[in-house]
Design an enzyme around this catalytic site. Sequence first.
Site, short mmCIF file in Angstrom:
data_model
loop_
_atom_site.label_atom_id
_atom_site.label_comp_id
_atom_site.label_asym_id
_atom_site.label_seq_id
_atom_site.Cartn_x
_atom_site.Cartn_y
_atom_site.Cartn_z
N SER A 136 0.86 -1.18 0.00
CA SER A 136 0.00 0.00 0.00
C SER A 136 0.89 1.24 0.00
O SER A 136 2.07 1.17 0.41
CB SER A 136 -0.89 0.00 1.25
OG SER A 136 -1.54 1.25 1.43
N TYR A 149 -2.00 -0.17 10.22
CA TYR A 149 -2.06 -0.61 8.83
C TYR A 149 -0.76 -0.23 8.12
O TYR A 149 -0.17 -1.03 7.38
CB TYR A 149 -3.26 0.03 8.13
CG TYR A 149 -3.49 -0.43 6.71
CD1 TYR A 149 -4.06 -1.68 6.46
CD2 TYR A 149 -3.15 0.37 5.63
CE1 TYR A 149 -4.29 -2.10 5.15
CE2 TYR A 149 -3.37 -0.04 4.33
CZ TYR A 149 -3.95 -1.27 4.10
OH TYR A 149 -4.17 -1.69 2.80
#
Length: 267
Positions: A136, A149
């Site tokens: 990501s 995250y």
Amino acid sequence: MEFSGKVALVTGAANGIGAGLARRLAAAGASVVVADVDDAGGEAVADEVGGAFVHCDVRDPRDSEAAVALAVERFGGLDVAVLNAGIATGFTFDDFDVERYRTVMGINLDGVVYGVNAALPALRARGGGRIVATASMAGLMAMPMDPLYGANKAAVVGLVRGLGPVLAAHGITVNAVCPSFADTDIVTGVKDALEAAGMPIMGVDDVVDAFVSVLRSGQPGECWFVQAGRPSAPFTFPNPPGPRTATGERVRFTRDPLTTSDVPEEN
């Protein structure tokens, strides 16, 4: 890499990016193993692409091993492993919960580690292949809204960079794809807020395009960013401060130990 006659395993392939990539690879001639915990969704995608479905909870290394075994048994081997399964964190240290933390880390990080470990023997048996992990943009930059995250995605980036030169010696290219916000289940709870703030939400096909580009031309250890409004490309990591000798001179390498690239000369 072209995909006709290749065998691909895609985790998290019952929907979103994984399903899109399974369809794209199958359309290009690959045999695809669709792996997911969503049995109904995964079976539907596998039926659609003429592939095979396997129930796979990536937190359990035995499930990743079973997914690879199915690829070998059903289609004769494995050429591509796309380790895409992932979930949003959805909490911070203000509402920290150990069980939820372990679940997220188990899927987003352990799942990649177990997937690599399971895929390597089958890829080596074919004389090489490709591994691509879904990371990501949160793994390349600070993510204040969800630091946990960011932590697991940064770990995936670090894993890929470290494995790049090691696996290249065996003919295996490992990469990460680092998308910004895409229209998948992960952004369901924050999509309205993101759009209200002017943040573009990419379509799944845009991210799949980047995966295909990486599978075709990615170099060992590269981590490709995927953002709206600009072409995807490998992220250029700045060189960290180099070590110095006891007398203060810079230690020079002919090859960068963090990549497979020649070290540029310093002025």
